[in-house]
Design an enzyme around this catalytic site. Structure first.
Site, PDB file in Angstrom:
ATOM      1  N   GLY A   1      45.767  96.669 106.406  1.00  0.00           N
ATOM      2  CA  GLY A   1      44.493  97.408 106.327  1.00  0.00           C
ATOM      3  C   GLY A   1      43.325  96.594 106.847  1.00  0.00           C
TER       4      GLY A   1
ATOM      5  N   THR B   1      41.554 110.809 106.866  1.00  0.00           N
ATOM      6  CA  THR B   1      40.977 109.766 106.019  1.00  0.00           C
ATOM      7  C   THR B   1      40.404 108.619 106.854  1.00  0.00           C
ATOM      8  OG1 THR B   1      42.641 110.333 104.393  1.00  0.00           O
ATOM      9  CG2 THR B   1      41.472 108.263 104.054  1.00  0.00           C
ATOM     10  N   VAL B   2      41.224 108.056 107.747  1.00  0.00           N
ATOM     11  CA  VAL B   2      40.766 106.893 108.511  1.00  0.00           C
ATOM     12  C   VAL B   2      39.723 107.305 109.557  1.00  0.00           C
ATOM     13  CG1 VAL B   2      41.457 104.900 109.903  1.00  0.00           C
ATOM     14  CG2 VAL B   2      42.979 105.734 108.112  1.00  0.00           C
TER      15      VAL B   2
ATOM     16  N   ASP C   1      57.545 101.404 105.477  1.00  0.00           N
ATOM     17  CA  ASP C   1      56.180 101.064 105.909  1.00  0.00           C
ATOM     18  C   ASP C   1      56.026  99.538 106.007  1.00  0.00           C
ATOM     19  OD1 ASP C   1      53.171 101.930 106.124  1.00  0.00           O
ATOM     20  OD2 ASP C   1      53.197 100.416 104.543  1.00  0.00           O
TER      21      ASP C   1
ATOM     22  N   GLU D   1      51.385 108.813  99.381  1.00  0.00           N
ATOM     23  CA  GLU D   1      51.347 110.036 100.178  1.00  0.00           C
ATOM     24  C   GLU D   1      52.045 111.147  99.387  1.00  0.00           C
ATOM     25  OE1 GLU D   1      50.046 109.816 103.310  1.00  0.00           O
ATOM     26  OE2 GLU D   1      49.755 107.662 103.080  1.00  0.00           O
TER      27      GLU D   1
ATOM     28  N   LYS E   1      55.534  96.890 109.344  1.00  0.00           N
ATOM     29  CA  LYS E   1      54.439  95.923 109.397  1.00  0.00           C
ATOM     30  C   LYS E   1      54.966  94.501 109.603  1.00  0.00           C
ATOM     31  CE  LYS E   1      51.324  98.763 106.582  1.00  0.00           C
ATOM     32  NZ  LYS E   1      50.977  99.139 105.213  1.00  0.00           N
TER      33      LYS E   1
ATOM     34  N   GLY F   1      43.467 102.265 102.423  1.00  0.00           N
ATOM     35  CA  GLY F   1      42.250 102.991 102.040  1.00  0.00           C
ATOM     36  C   GLY F   1      41.336 103.244 103.218  1.00  0.00           C
TER      37      GLY F   1
HETATM   38  N1  HSE Z   1      50.797 103.714 102.669  1.00  0.00           N
HETATM   39  C1  HSE Z   1      50.257 102.466 103.109  1.00  0.00           C
HETATM   40  C2  HSE Z   1      50.139 101.529 101.897  1.00  0.00           C
HETATM   41  C3  HSE Z   1      48.908 102.688 103.740  1.00  0.00           C
HETATM   42  O1  HSE Z   1      50.253 101.996 100.750  1.00  0.00           O
HETATM   43  O2  HSE Z   1      49.961 100.334 102.077  1.00  0.00           O
HETATM   44  C4  HSE Z   1      48.381 101.523 104.522  1.00  0.00           C
HETATM   45  O3  HSE Z   1      49.170 101.199 105.633  1.00  0.00           O
END
Ligand code: HSE
Length: 405
Positions: free
Chosen positions: A129, A11-12, A196, A185, A200, A297
């Protein structure tokens, strides 16, 4: 011309190729040189896609090509990303990554190699992002001593909380919707368990406080226990529930935590809805600042990746200093953090409020029409450890959510 290689055409990765194609004129102007993708590495073939002409399956072709000056790692996961990135840096190639797991686990080592080699390791897309938060912490906010970063750093869970708020649906239905929309996911564990967002906030805190925050030491609670009933109480209080990742300087101590919080309309994060991310930063001279935008995204993430490529192209043989030392930041025990707590308890207000107040002292009680056999209350400010000690003395507690003041 600066030759680059992209590791991963998912994707990225495909987003990076698209952004460089779409905006090549302005990107080249901003970089001061033409940026050319010489290779894309992927195990798969993509027949019919123009990328096939520059596709390679063997990393050796990239790492051994002296023409390649910048490597873009957008494969995700720790291995083989870590090995590939380390080899690229050791070969004198600057690296851009969007991989938060890699940065949270190996950031210090990779930054040090880049510094020693006078090249760069940049990772704007790893947090928030497309929102420019890493660059802001690393340059725009350097006059400040940051004492708080609180963010909605996961788009998937923010979408789910928003749907639960707007539709009144249960967690499972919100997750199903997030999957249908392609946000979550196939295995959404990292999102819904808060891992996640935890990685961060560890990255952002390491940069803001200049010392390494080990994500494995960050207290992390996901949204899996949040129910439609919790959201009804939130609404009755004029609040909503969001997964927040937060780090705060309290006196000489720091606390870092990821958990669902009840927040009210006075919070700048209250209106960060849908899949959007928002990051609140407080500096001792700046005061409040808010960063808002598309946190996940294909194209928003690719936008941040390509901006890092441009930055590296402008600093090919000059290391951009990052304020992230290997000295570990000691994090306060979460039990020492102070706050107010919203508690749901079995029973009813008329008969059981006295029991709640016997345990917790004066509370603000709350009943929601339609929710039978239970009531809610908000405690006064106390340490989290103190709350847990009190809560252990009864088997009537149905759940607790922290209040964001
Ligand atoms: N799974 C992550 C989210 C993707 O939903 O923010 C971006 O890091």
């Amino acid at each position: 011309m600066i030759q680059i290689a992209v590791l991963g055409y998912g994707t990225v990765g495909s987003g990076v190729v698209e952004v460089i194609e779409t905006n090549h004129k302005s990107i080249n102007k901003n970089a001061g040189e033409d940026i050319n993708i010489k290779y894309v590495l992927d195990l798969r073939d993509f027949p019919g896609d123009p990328v096939q002409k520059i596709l390679v399956h063997d990393y050796e072709e990239i790492v051994n090509d002296p023409e390649v000056k910048i490597v873009v790692e957008v494969m995700g996961g720790i291995e083989p990303a870590y090995t590939f990135v380390k080899r690229a840096l050791n070969a004198g190639k600057s690296v851009v990554t969007s991989n938060k797991a890699l940065v949270a686990k190996h950031g210090i080592e990779l930054l040090q190699i880049a510094k020693d080699k006078n090249i760069n390791f940049l990772f704007e897309a790893s947090c928030g992002g497309g929102i420019p938060i890493i660059r802001a912490l690393n340059s725009s906010l350097t006059a400040d001593e940051i004492d708080e970063i609180t963010g909605i750093l996961n788009g998937t869970t923010n979408y789910m909380m928003y749907r639960m708020d707007v539709e009144g649906c249960q967690f499972e239905d919100a997750l199903k919707e997030a999957k249908e929309k392609g946000y979550a996911e196939a295995d959404p564990t990292d999102d819904i368990e808060g891992y996640d967002a935890c990685r961060k906030i560890a990255i952002l805190s390491s940069l803001a406080f200049g010392q390494f925050v080990n994500y494995e030491e960050v207290y992390t609670e996901g949204i899996t226990k949040i129910t439609a009933e919790d959201m009804k109480y939130a609404k009755a209080m004029g609040r909503t529930i969001k997964l927040l990742a937060s780090s705060k300087k309290v006196g000489d101590d720091f606390y870092v935590m990821t958990a669902p919080f009840l927040l009210g309309p006075n919070s700048p994060l209250f209106s960060v809805n849908d899949v959007f991310n928002g990051i609140f930063v407080h500096g001792n001279v700046l005061g409040d600042a808010m960063f808002y935008g598309s946190g996940a995204g294909k194209l928003p993430t690719a936008s941040a990746v390509v901006a890092d490529v441009v930055d590296e192209a402008k600093h090919l043989n000059r290391n951009i200093m990052m304020n992230w030392s290997s000295k570990k930041l000691e994090i306060m025990d979460v039990n020492d953090a102070e706050g107010r707590f919203f508690v749901r308890m079995k029973g009813n207000l008329a008969d059981d409020l006295a029991k709640a107040e016997e345990l917790f002292g004066k509370v603000e009680p709350l009943e929601v029409p339609g929710l039978e056999g239970e009531f809610g209350f908000v405690t006064s400010t106390m340490k989290e450890g103190e709350y847990h000690k009190k809560a252990e003395q009864t088997d009537k507690i149905l759940g607790m959510i922290r209040i964001k003041e």
